[in-house]
Scaffold this motif. Structure first.
Motif, PDB file in Angstrom:
ATOM      1  N   SER A  59       0.824  -1.207   0.000  1.00 41.80           N
ATOM      2  CA  SER A  59       0.000   0.000   0.000  1.00 41.80           C
ATOM      3  C   SER A  59       0.856   1.254   0.000  1.00 41.80           C
ATOM      4  O   SER A  59       0.581   2.214  -0.738  1.00 41.80           O
ATOM      5  N   ILE A  60       1.920   1.247   0.805  1.00 40.14           N
ATOM      6  CA  ILE A  60       2.829   2.392   0.859  1.00 40.14           C
ATOM      7  C   ILE A  60       3.480   2.613  -0.501  1.00 40.14           C
ATOM      8  O   ILE A  60       3.588   3.756  -0.989  1.00 40.14           O
ATOM      9  N   PHE A  63       1.065   4.300  -2.884  1.00 39.77           N
ATOM     10  CA  PHE A  63       0.908   5.728  -2.611  1.00 39.77           C
ATOM     11  C   PHE A  63       2.126   6.522  -3.090  1.00 39.77           C
ATOM     12  O   PHE A  63       1.982   7.667  -3.548  1.00 39.77           O
ATOM     13  N   ILE A  66       1.643   6.910  -6.740  1.00 43.18           N
ATOM     14  CA  ILE A  66       0.592   7.899  -6.984  1.00 43.18           C
ATOM     15  C   ILE A  66       1.157   9.316  -6.817  1.00 43.18           C
ATOM     16  O   ILE A  66       0.827  10.228  -7.575  1.00 43.18           O
ATOM     17  N   GLY A  67       2.024   9.495  -5.812  1.00 41.55           N
ATOM     18  CA  GLY A  67       2.656  10.795  -5.594  1.00 41.55           C
ATOM     19  C   GLY A  67       3.492  11.230  -6.789  1.00 41.55           C
ATOM     20  O   GLY A  67       3.476  12.409  -7.174  1.00 41.55           O
ATOM     21  N   TYR A 177      -4.468   9.039   8.611  1.00 43.68           N
ATOM     22  CA  TYR A 177      -3.791   8.453   7.449  1.00 43.68           C
ATOM     23  C   TYR A 177      -2.434   9.119   7.216  1.00 43.68           C
ATOM     24  O   TYR A 177      -2.035   9.362   6.080  1.00 43.68           O
ATOM     25  N   GLU A 180       0.125   7.158   4.910  1.00 45.72           N
ATOM     26  CA  GLU A 180      -0.256   7.191   3.501  1.00 45.72           C
ATOM     27  C   GLU A 180       0.011   8.569   2.893  1.00 45.72           C
ATOM     28  O   GLU A 180       0.495   8.671   1.750  1.00 45.72           O
ATOM     29  N   ILE A 181      -0.299   9.613   3.650  1.00 48.22           N
ATOM     30  CA  ILE A 181      -0.037  10.972   3.180  1.00 48.22           C
ATOM     31  C   ILE A 181       1.464  11.189   2.999  1.00 48.22           C
ATOM     32  O   ILE A 181       1.913  11.751   1.986  1.00 48.22           O
ATOM     33  N   LEU A 184       2.637   9.503  -0.106  1.00 52.27           N
ATOM     34  CA  LEU A 184       2.258  10.301  -1.277  1.00 52.27           C
ATOM     35  C   LEU A 184       3.260  11.428  -1.508  1.00 52.27           C
ATOM     36  O   LEU A 184       3.708  11.660  -2.638  1.00 52.27           O
TER      37      LEU A 184
END
Length: 225
Positions: A59-60, A63, A66-67, A177, A180-181, A184
């Motif tokens: 998941s990390i 993200f 995605i960043g 979160y 996750e932020i 990103l």
């Protein structure tokens, strides 16, 4: 203190343009140093930290990717201002709203993970924002915009990162979160820092001054962690 340093970084960069007008060569070296410092903090500090906090490594990683994609999209609107090269031509009549919005979004996002990290991230962003503020201020004063417009642009740009710190610290969603932020933003930093280092090369030739600036940025990170 975080808020003051982030505002001062933009103020210092802008004042340098009005006081000493640094040459393009100096700005490129500052960009190379800041890019190396930002990349080193991301690799040596943020990456290990976020993978330690969150056990869902896949998941990390998603993200982070995605960043990288997010910054690519923002860059298409900002024309490269985040890494010190504003590829935009204007007659000074039509205000570059997309440039303004994308730069402010980028600056806001930089501040979001600061409250979850130690001072290394804060200083990396401060060092990064000084040459960016130099390039942005130089671009603005070379246009036909009024002084009110120029200073208004710089004022709001300077407030965005402190606003990101405030939101990241006070809004429950961003604290819940946090990892996750941060992941990103790691993707954003990886994109920006590597582009800075690649674009500071001329004709892919070895440049001792640039290499020294990059080495100093890396060593500073290693010895301050």
């Amino acid at each position: 203190m975080n808020y003051i340093l982030l505002v001062l970084s933009v103020l210092i960069g802008s004042l340098l343009v009005f006081i000493i007008k640094p040459s393009n060569k100096i700005v490129r070296l500052l960009l190379a140093f800041s890019g190396a410092y930002l990349l080193s903090v991301t690799v040596l500090h943020l990456l290990p930290e976020v993978y330690t906090i969150n056990s869902n490594h896949k998941s990390i990683g998603i993200f982070i990717l995605i960043g990288i994609l997010l910054q690519s999209v923002l860059e298409s609107f900002s024309k490269g201002a985040e890494h010190g090269h504003i590829h935009i031509h204007t007659d000074g009549k039509k205000f570059p709203a997309l440039l303004f919005v994308s730069l402010c979004l980028h600056a806001f996002s930089e501040g979001l993970p600061i409250h979850n990290s130690d001072s290394n991230l804060l200083w990396a962003i401060v060092v990064h924002k000084i040459p960016i503020a130099i390039v942005l201020t130089t671009f603005l004063i070379n246009t036909k915009y009024t002084k009110k417009t120029v200073f208004g642009f710089l004022f709001f740009f300077g407030l965005m990162s402190p606003l990101g710190v405030l939101v990241g610290d006070k809004i429950p969603f961003f604290t819940t979160y946090g990892s996750e932020i941060t992941a990103l933003i790691i993707g954003v930093f990886l994109h920006i820092s590597t582009i800075i280092l690649f674009e500071s090369s001329e004709n892919h030739k070895f440049n001792l001054q640039k290499f020294t600036a990059i080495l100093l940025g890396i060593l500073l990170t290693i010895f301050t962690l």
